[in-house]
Design a protein around this motif. Structure first.
Motif, short mmCIF file in Angstrom:
data_model
loop_
_atom_site.label_atom_id
_atom_site.label_comp_id
_atom_site.label_asym_id
_atom_site.label_seq_id
_atom_site.Cartn_x
_atom_site.Cartn_y
_atom_site.Cartn_z
N ARG A 25 0.81 -1.23 0.00
CA ARG A 25 0.00 0.00 0.00
C ARG A 25 0.84 1.27 0.00
O ARG A 25 0.33 2.37 -0.25
CB ARG A 25 -0.99 0.00 1.17
CG ARG A 25 -0.38 0.16 2.55
CD ARG A 25 -1.47 -0.06 3.61
NE ARG A 25 -1.14 0.52 4.91
CZ ARG A 25 -1.33 1.79 5.23
NH1 ARG A 25 -1.81 2.64 4.36
NH2 ARG A 25 -1.02 2.23 6.43
N TYR A 26 2.13 1.12 0.27
CA TYR A 26 3.02 2.28 0.21
C TYR A 26 3.66 2.43 -1.18
O TYR A 26 4.33 3.42 -1.44
CB TYR A 26 4.13 2.15 1.27
CG TYR A 26 3.61 2.11 2.67
CD1 TYR A 26 3.38 3.29 3.38
CD2 TYR A 26 3.32 0.90 3.31
CE1 TYR A 26 2.89 3.27 4.68
CE2 TYR A 26 2.83 0.86 4.61
CZ TYR A 26 2.61 2.05 5.29
OH TYR A 26 2.12 2.02 6.56
N TRP A 62 -3.04 5.93 -4.60
CA TRP A 62 -4.48 5.66 -4.45
C TRP A 62 -5.20 5.48 -5.78
O TRP A 62 -6.20 4.81 -5.88
CB TRP A 62 -5.13 6.77 -3.62
CG TRP A 62 -5.11 8.11 -4.30
CD1 TRP A 62 -3.99 8.85 -4.59
CD2 TRP A 62 -6.22 8.85 -4.80
NE1 TRP A 62 -4.35 10.01 -5.22
CE2 TRP A 62 -5.71 10.05 -5.37
CE3 TRP A 62 -7.59 8.65 -4.82
CZ2 TRP A 62 -6.53 11.01 -5.96
CZ3 TRP A 62 -8.40 9.62 -5.40
CH2 TRP A 62 -7.87 10.77 -5.97
N ASN A 69 -3.78 4.19 -8.48
CA ASN A 69 -3.05 3.23 -9.30
C ASN A 69 -2.37 3.90 -10.49
O ASN A 69 -2.17 3.27 -11.53
CB ASN A 69 -3.96 2.11 -9.81
CG ASN A 69 -4.15 1.05 -8.75
OD1 ASN A 69 -3.17 0.64 -8.11
ND2 ASN A 69 -5.38 0.62 -8.55
N SER A 105 3.42 3.59 -9.40
CA SER A 105 3.85 2.55 -8.46
C SER A 105 5.37 2.44 -8.53
O SER A 105 6.01 3.00 -9.42
CB SER A 105 3.19 1.21 -8.78
OG SER A 105 3.56 0.81 -10.08
#
Lengths: 482, 482
Positions: free
Chosen positions: A29-30, A34, A36, A39
């Protein structure tokens, strides 16, 4: 210098077991934002609980030559708190630093740690009969540290200013691992260079903000809200003038929406309806606020609208008659971003021009966009009182998603070139992060970029503090990225 | 590198005959400040008429290794715009750069050159139905450039902020003679490090501010003013809370005065009288303002005073009944500084503490001052709504001037030590200039000073831009002074 492989165990010494995550499943989750949209990978996620632990983490990473990526609520829109995909960077999450260190209603200040969620600051202020006016869509999950790092804006800027304007003092861990304690709660302090403004808006590239002293204001006890239909952006600008003249600084919100924006919300959001019978090309949501409980705002707002009708500025209007209707009108504004996602890819641009240039800017930009992609659906909305438009784009109805994505960069250039021709900014309130770090080089004065690089070099000579963000790559080489 | 003797002729090339003064008689008014508190000598005074000429002057001086001392209205209180007495420095006066480059009431901005007098900005704003809210005693002669260089404050800060908060963009000539054009009139711009805040408040040590974009506000169309007698500073702090709760952000002014301050004005200023029959230890001048012409402020103010009487916060009060009485009340406040000069040397200290600490701070400081010099007359007044007190001192009645001057440094230490113990600032709105540049080293975090020195070195590696100001001497050696 330690090998990178040793870093997790050194970090364990710095933050303890509770503050270290190395299991890829737990890091997830880090490592994705939020939306997507961004990443990355990381050698570890560290979650220090105190400023001293933050300093220890920064020192440990510096000694090991490992880059640190500070992260708040992970709600940014430009990838500013995402690591790269090397797997060698360390994410430094402030999410365990959630203490409200103190609130002083007499001094009208609150001292909070970087990991405190914005809504918690608003609530702490309200509990003392005060207002903390920063307000934005992600307020339930974004953090003060992220608000500071990006100089967050939102709907309250018109009356209260950006996060920068709401900040009196900072505590920062610098890239050398030392702590600068600038946590002063003073309204006036002229004893040398103002360091806090360097760190605010620097998106974690000059240091890690660990705490801040923020300004509080008297609570707003009455409001009046109207939905106004307008023929053009020029009419919206004229209406600001009328409301300012008649209501002065009671004007606390002034949000514009194109009909296209409203159409998307009406199509995709449950429980909303068009407040007016006829269709109009533009709308604004006007909000007045007063610190007095019974301030006669409804009458003031009606007088302003009367004047707007007389001068043919407004075409139609509704003054909200209760809190349910207020919520309904704001729902139309707040639903735009989400509704647009149902219509294919949303190409988002967050720009500012001087308020007086808005009409010509919108006309020129729309024309250029329609020329580039005939039938393009332009979802223009935003904080027009600050000159800030979210110039978002959806594909022509029924066309192919990938075809539209393929021209994303070209369309961004259209919006930014137009913005630049009106002396505007290509990032009003979202920052540069990784997504706009290169394009900014084409719109910002080369000398200003040189001065920025000088500051980065001064504070972070090893280039280990959130590398790959804000500053453009030089000669196409990712010098600072590790 | 040219010899220093050649500098005037090189400067003539840069600014022309009209912009150069080398005759000592004509240089006089640039070489002594308005209070005769600071004076210096200069190789020349240059008065460029354009930004390009400023840049040419800075380059010429840099090439010759000659220091430049930027100067605005020469109304500073800390000697920040005075050259040293070597006779080798060049004074760069901005007094020929007086153009209002543009005013945009729709965008609520005005673009002015550094030499424009503050009052001229206020008047330009008023002509467009707007307010430029910075207001201070010297507004008829101080300049925008000086206001920016010192981050000026004054009586409007409570509602509108310091000069820093009123500035959207800057144009600056840096020590290398290059021009940074940051003249943006945008309410939101998040595209990298905020450079303007580095130059604001830097007192000309990082570059020469040549122009600025300033914020305008809706004009204030109604006011109400009261003179309130109070038993103590605690009562003054309590009264702020009452007025805030009942009048919200209509509160535009809140000035405190000790009885000693008022006594001096009553003794030495013609045409003033005590508005109340009895003698009280403290007074505040409360001002409400509203952008509406008929805003019922008198009733609001009376309701707040009613509450203050009921809670035994206020002892007595007068609400001004017309503009003559308003002027009379403000005359009591504005006459303090001048009246004090009739009572021997005035030792001035301009400090801030958090508003909530004011009562304990005043009690502790007064006690320590009376212990140091029994019978000392303490002239405390200022912008208590911002936590800012002018803690000025006069000798015991009938004692010797020189005896009092001899303890000036000791008494400053008493005030500053007390300020520091409440996490305050030893310069609220006057800057450091030359007078506080060394003492600040004892009150500011060493790391913060180190960061300041790093910035100075980055922007001005030759140390030629207003040397001998702001930054403390290192090891007692005036390294940067030439």
């Amino acid at each position: 210098m330690s090998a990178v492989a040793d870093v997790p165990s050194l970090l364990r010494d710095a933050v303890g077991e509770a503050g270290l995550i190395t299991d890829p499943a737990d890091m997830g989750r880090y490592l994705t934002d939020w939306r997507n949209a961004y990443s990355g990978r990381a050698a570890a996620v560290v979650r220090p609980g105190t400023t001293e632990e933050v300093a220890a983490v920064v020192r440990t990473c510096r000694d090991a030559g490992v880059a640190v990526v500070p992260q708040g609520g992970n709600t940014g829109l430009c990838g500013g708190s995402m690591p790269d995909d090397s797997g060698r960077q360390v994410v430094l999450s402030l999410d365990r630093m959630r203490r409200v260190r103190g609130i002083d209603p007499v001094n009208q200040t609150v001292t909070v740690e970087a990991g405190v969620v914005l809504q918690a600051v608003q609530e702490a202020a309200a509990a003392e009969g005060c207002l903390f006016p920063l307000s934005l869509g992600s307020e339930g999950s974004c953090t003060v540290g992220g608000n500071l790092a990006t100089n967050a804006g939102g709907t309250g800027v018109l009356r209260y200013g950006n996060m920068r304007d709401l900040t009196l003092g900072l505590e920062v861990v610098l890239p050398d691992g030392r702590i600068w304690n600038g946590l002063r709660g003073l309204r006036k302090d002229n004893t040398g260079y103002d360091l806090k403004h360097l760190f605010i808006g620097a998106e974690g590239t000059l240091g890690v903000i660990t705490a801040a002293v923020l300004k509080l204001f008297p609570a707003v006890r009455s409001r009046a809200t109207a939905w106004v239909a307008l023929p053009s952006p020029q009419a919206a600008v004229d209406l600001i003038g009328i409301v300012r003249a008649l209501c002065g600084d009671r004007l606390t919100g002034f949000e514009i929406m194109s009909r296209q924006s409203v159409d998307f919300v009406l199509a995709h959001r449950a429980g909303v309806r068009d407040p007016l019978d006829a269709v109009h090309p533009w709308y604004v949501l006007v909000e007045l606020g007063d610190t007095l409980p019974d301030a006669g705002l409804g009458g003031l707002l009606e007088a302003a609208l009367e004047e707007a009708f007389e001068r043919d500025v407004a075409a139609d209007a509704v003054v909200a008659s209760g809190s349910a209707q207020v919520a309904e009108l704001w729902g139309l504004r707040e639903g735009i971003s989400e509704a647009q996602n149902f219509e294919g890819p949303s190409l988002k641009h967050d720009v500012t021009v001087p308020v007086s240039s808005i009409p010509a800017f919108v006309e020129q930009t729309d024309r250029a966009l329609q020329k580039a992609v005939p039938g393009i659906r332009i979802v223009t909305y935003g904080h027009i009182g600050d000159g800030n438009l979210h110039y978002n784009l959806s594909k022509p109805a029924g066309s192919d998603d990938d075809d539209f994505r393929a021209v994303a960069e070209e369309l961004a250039r259209v919006v930014y070139d137009s913005t630049s021709s009106f002396d505007g900014s290509i990032s009003a309130e979202h920052g540069l992060g990784q997504s706009k770090r290169d394009v900014i080089a084409d719109y910002k004065d080369a000398y200003e970029l040189e001065l920025m690089r000088g500051l980065k070099q001064l504070f972070d000579p090893d280039g280990l503090m959130n590398p790959g963000k804000v500053l453009p790559r030089e000669d196409g080489v990712a010098r600072a990225e590790r």
